[in-house]
Structures are given as structure tokens and as C-alpha cells.
Design a protein around this motif. Structure first.
Motif, PDB file in Angstrom:
ATOM      1  N   ASP A   1     -39.384  -1.279 -10.580  1.00  0.00           N
ATOM      2  CA  ASP A   1     -39.785  -1.394 -11.989  1.00  0.00           C
ATOM      3  C   ASP A   1     -41.267  -1.110 -12.206  1.00  0.00           C
ATOM      4  OD1 ASP A   1     -40.644  -3.595 -10.642  1.00  0.00           O
ATOM      5  OD2 ASP A   1     -39.877  -5.072 -12.058  1.00  0.00           O
ATOM      6  N   ASP A   2     -41.942  -0.578 -11.199  1.00  0.00           N
ATOM      7  CA  ASP A   2     -43.351  -0.177 -11.318  1.00  0.00           C
ATOM      8  C   ASP A   2     -43.440   1.341 -11.439  1.00  0.00           C
ATOM      9  OD1 ASP A   2     -44.555  -2.771 -11.045  1.00  0.00           O
ATOM     10  OD2 ASP A   2     -43.995  -2.708  -8.929  1.00  0.00           O
ATOM     11  N   PHE A   3     -44.271   1.797 -12.372  1.00  0.00           N
ATOM     12  CA  PHE A   3     -44.418   3.229 -12.611  1.00  0.00           C
ATOM     13  C   PHE A   3     -45.902   3.585 -12.672  1.00  0.00           C
ATOM     14  CE2 PHE A   3     -40.282   2.181 -14.180  1.00  0.00           C
ATOM     15  CZ  PHE A   3     -39.497   3.285 -13.892  1.00  0.00           C
ATOM     16  N   SER A   4     -46.201   4.810 -12.296  1.00  0.00           N
ATOM     17  CA  SER A   4     -47.556   5.341 -12.452  1.00  0.00           C
ATOM     18  C   SER A   4     -47.460   6.708 -13.110  1.00  0.00           C
ATOM     19  CB  SER A   4     -48.277   5.448 -11.099  1.00  0.00           C
ATOM     20  OG  SER A   4     -47.574   6.310 -10.224  1.00  0.00           O
ATOM     21  N   ILE A   5     -48.408   6.988 -13.986  1.00  0.00           N
ATOM     22  CA  ILE A   5     -48.481   8.274 -14.683  1.00  0.00           C
ATOM     23  C   ILE A   5     -49.887   8.836 -14.456  1.00  0.00           C
ATOM     24  CG2 ILE A   5     -48.196   9.483 -16.869  1.00  0.00           C
ATOM     25  CD1 ILE A   5     -46.688   7.036 -17.900  1.00  0.00           C
TER      26      ILE A   5
ATOM     27  N   PHE B   1     -47.087  13.971 -14.567  1.00  0.00           N
ATOM     28  CA  PHE B   1     -46.761  13.509 -13.218  1.00  0.00           C
ATOM     29  C   PHE B   1     -46.496  12.007 -13.297  1.00  0.00           C
ATOM     30  CE2 PHE B   1     -48.004  11.399  -9.260  1.00  0.00           C
ATOM     31  CZ  PHE B   1     -47.132  12.021  -8.379  1.00  0.00           C
ATOM     32  N   ALA B   2     -45.263  11.618 -13.040  1.00  0.00           N
ATOM     33  CA  ALA B   2     -44.893  10.204 -13.075  1.00  0.00           C
ATOM     34  C   ALA B   2     -44.040   9.894 -11.857  1.00  0.00           C
ATOM     35  CB  ALA B   2     -44.117   9.887 -14.354  1.00  0.00           C
ATOM     36  N   GLN B   3     -44.255   8.735 -11.289  1.00  0.00           N
ATOM     37  CA  GLN B   3     -43.435   8.300 -10.173  1.00  0.00           C
ATOM     38  C   GLN B   3     -43.163   6.809 -10.310  1.00  0.00           C
ATOM     39  OE1 GLN B   3     -45.517   9.263  -6.552  1.00  0.00           O
ATOM     40  NE2 GLN B   3     -47.079   7.725  -6.848  1.00  0.00           N
ATOM     41  N   GLY B   4     -42.120   6.364  -9.629  1.00  0.00           N
ATOM     42  CA  GLY B   4     -41.725   4.972  -9.765  1.00  0.00           C
ATOM     43  C   GLY B   4     -41.426   4.320  -8.435  1.00  0.00           C
TER      44      GLY B   4
ATOM     45  N   TYR C   1     -61.041  15.777 -14.430  1.00  0.00           N
ATOM     46  CA  TYR C   1     -60.774  14.370 -14.716  1.00  0.00           C
ATOM     47  C   TYR C   1     -59.346  14.042 -14.277  1.00  0.00           C
ATOM     48  CZ  TYR C   1     -64.945  14.401 -17.682  1.00  0.00           C
ATOM     49  OH  TYR C   1     -66.230  14.499 -18.152  1.00  0.00           O
ATOM     50  N   ALA C   2     -59.159  12.819 -13.786  1.00  0.00           N
ATOM     51  CA  ALA C   2     -57.826  12.335 -13.435  1.00  0.00           C
ATOM     52  C   ALA C   2     -57.655  10.944 -14.042  1.00  0.00           C
ATOM     53  CB  ALA C   2     -57.642  12.285 -11.920  1.00  0.00           C
ATOM     54  N   LEU C   3     -56.761  10.840 -14.995  1.00  0.00           N
ATOM     55  CA  LEU C   3     -56.525   9.572 -15.678  1.00  0.00           C
ATOM     56  C   LEU C   3     -55.167   9.023 -15.250  1.00  0.00           C
ATOM     57  CD1 LEU C   3     -57.251   7.428 -17.810  1.00  0.00           C
ATOM     58  CD2 LEU C   3     -56.218   8.932 -19.537  1.00  0.00           C
ATOM     59  N   GLY C   4     -55.183   7.817 -14.686  1.00  0.00           N
ATOM     60  CA  GLY C   4     -53.947   7.204 -14.211  1.00  0.00           C
ATOM     61  C   GLY C   4     -53.623   5.929 -14.962  1.00  0.00           C
ATOM     62  N   ILE C   5     -52.340   5.710 -15.215  1.00  0.00           N
ATOM     63  CA  ILE C   5     -51.850   4.507 -15.861  1.00  0.00           C
ATOM     64  C   ILE C   5     -50.801   3.875 -14.955  1.00  0.00           C
ATOM     65  CG2 ILE C   5     -50.549   3.578 -17.813  1.00  0.00           C
ATOM     66  CD1 ILE C   5     -53.290   4.311 -18.643  1.00  0.00           C
TER      67      ILE C   5
END
Length: 310
Positions: free
Chosen positions: A212-216, A206-209, A115-119
Motif C-alpha cells: 500500500d506504499d507508492f512513490s511517484i 514513473f510510479a511504483q508500489g 530537477y527530480a520531484l518525488g512523492i
């Protein structure tokens, strides 16, 4: 300016040096004329959030900002670099690199039957609401000189915004946020945002930006565990935002499906196109010689690999 540069250059250099050394910015320099640009696609333009304030500032202040920006990029950030997962306002980084990294990890998880859950997160009012104290703490942690820190503190805490509507002129003294349209503002924000990336990635998320936008992204074999881990990551984001006087927007227009479509339709063709364009180069004699040398080196240090091995 270009015609008289030889006459004024010496005095201009002394003026800029004095401003930085004394941590003082003349009133005319720090008074910005603010214009409000409508944001496209908004339904109600009676709301303040439907407009983006742009600061039109003195070119003397912008010149000094440029010097400070270059000083930090070429000095401080070489010794204390930003997190590798920041993709905004840096050479060689872009939305393309951010999306490629994210989708590549998602595809690996899918191929591994995980599973890969992204926010996807958007920090609300990042440029408007962040306090100068957050930035100053980051600058101190990266060993920026006190002279430069004092100048930045003065610039951020003594700004004046002037807006005009018809015959009405309003002036407001600003004590937080970073001016949109400022030369230094982009670097200022990613310095602050670097803290959030480090908080998350140091905890094995794993987080990147990108600005002011970020994804986890969280991956795993068990869906309940993945959701629990993501919830813990969001709590870390919430705590970081509270410490900086910020918040996360409750709506985000991009969805994981949209991000995947952009990658498949736009990013991947760009990447693979480069291979198609440069492949004919291997037909050149000099390129074949270099490739043969590389192959001989590989066989010498890895004799178990033959020409037919992969």
C-alpha cells in the motif's frame, strides 16, 4: 493431521473441490478470531488506529485460499502479468529493488542537471476499506474463471469477525476489506493496486508500489513544469482513491533524504559487494574460456570494436 493424512486426504480434496465449485464456505471456516496487535511507536493506545487487527482463520479456509492463490499466480498472472513496477509479494521483488529503481532514476536526473520531484504515498486502510467490487472487476478483466470469482466473492462478503475481551464476545459480519493474516489477502491487494500503477505509468509518470506504499517521480529541466506535472499526477491518484473508497494518509514518515540515505548506506553496498565476491571467479580457466568466446563473438558481429574499445 500428519499421522492421519492418508485416511482423510481423499475426503478433504472432495470437500475443498465442493467449496470452490459451489462458491460456498461453511460458517466455521469463515469465522475468524481477531486479535489486536499494538503498533510500535504510537503515542496514544486508546485510539483504534494504534492497533493492527490480525485474523486467525480456519486452516481449511487457508488451504483453499492457498489453492486459489496458486491458481491465479501460475495461470492468470502468467497470461496477464501485474505491472512491472509492483515490488511487493512477488518472487524476485522487494523493497531493495523498489528503492534501487527509484534512486537510480533520481541520480540520472541529478547528473543530467535536471530537477527530480518525488512523492511518497501511503494508502490509508488499504486492507480494511477497499470494496470487494474493485477486486472482482480486476479479476474479470484478467479473465479469471467465474467459478473462482464466485468463491472469492463469497469469501469476502460473508466473513464473520469474532473478538473477545474478558467475558465479552462480539461478532461482526464484514462486507468490505481483506483479512489481515489471510493467505490470499496479499495477492488480493496488489491486484487492486495494479490499477493505480497502470493509471499513472500509462500517462507517462514513473510510479511504483510496494503493497500500500507508492512513490511517484517526475523529472524535468523546469521546476514549475515539474511541479505542475506532479500536481496532475496527484489528481489522478485522488480520483482513483475516490473510485475505490480509499484515501491517502496525510502524513508519511519517510522523506526523499531518508530514502537516499537508505540506498547509499544499505542497498548500494549490497549490490557492489556481489561484484567483489564473484570477481575472483574470472581467474578460473573455464570462466576465462567463456569470456574469450564472448569477446570473439562481439568482435565477429561488431568488427569496429577492438580489444581496447569500451
Amino acid at each position: 493431521m500428519q499421522i492421519g493424512i492418508d485416511v482423510i486426504l481423499g475426503r478433504l480434496v472432495k470437500l475443498l473441490r465442493a467449496s470452490i465449485a459451489l462458491g460456498y464456505i461453511p460458517t466455521q471456516w469463515r469465522t475468524a478470531r481477531v486479535v489486536f496487535v499494538p503498533k510500535p511507536g504510537r503515542n496514544d493506545y486508546t485510539l483504534p488506529k494504534s492497533f493492527r487487527p490480525i485474523s486467525l482463520m480456519s486452516f481449511l479456509l487457508k488451504t483453499t485460499e492457498r489453492l486459489i492463490d496458486r491458481h491465479i499466480r501460475d495461470g492468470t498472472l502468467v497470461r496477464y502479468p501485474l505491472h512491472a513496477n509492483q515490488h511487493a509479494y512477488l518472487a524476485g521483488r522487494s523493497t531493495d529493488t523498489a528503492l534501487h529503481n527509484l534512486v537510480s532514476k533520481i541520480e540520472r536526473a541529478v547528473h543530467g542537471k535536471q530537477y527530480a520531484l518525488g512523492i511518497f504515498l501511503d494508502i490509508e486502510g488499504a486492507f480494511n476499506n477497499d470494496s470487494s467490487g474493485s477486486l472482482l472487476n480486476v479479476l474479470r478483466s484478467k479473465r479469471v474463471s467465474n467459478t473462482v470469482i464466485d468463491w472469492i466473492k463469497s469469501m469476502l462478503s460473508t466473513r464473520i469477525a469474532r473478538a473477545t475481551c474478558g467475558d465479552t464476545i462480539i461478532e461482526v459480519r464484514l462486507h468490505k476489506g481483506f483479512p489481515r493474516g489471510g493467505v490470499f489477502s496479499a495477492l488480493v491487494w496488489i491486484l487492486v493496486a495494479d490499477g493505480l500503477l497502470r493509471v499513472l505509468n500509462s500517462a507517462a509518470y514513473f510510479a511504483q508500489g510496494y503493497a500500500d506504499d507508492f512513490s511517484i517521480l517526475v523529472e524535468g529541466m523546469d521546476l514549475a513544469t515539474v511541479c505542475g506535472v506532479m500536481q496532475a499526477a496527484l489528481l489522478r491518484v485522488e480520483k482513483w482513491c475516490e473510485n475505490h473508497g480509499l484515501s491517502v494518509k496525510n502524513q508519511k514518515k519517510i522523506t526523499p533524504r531518508m530514502a537516499h540515505w537508505i540506498y547509499i548506506a544499505v542497498i548500494r553496498p549490497i549490490i557492489t559487494h556481489a561484484a567483489v565476491v564473484w570477481w575472483p571467479r574470472v581467474e578460473l580457466e573455464i570462466a576465462r574460456v567463456l569470456l574469450e568466446r564472448l569477446q570473439h563473438w562481439g568482435n565477429e558481429y561488431h568488427p569496429h570494436c577492438s580489444n581496447g574499445d569500451t
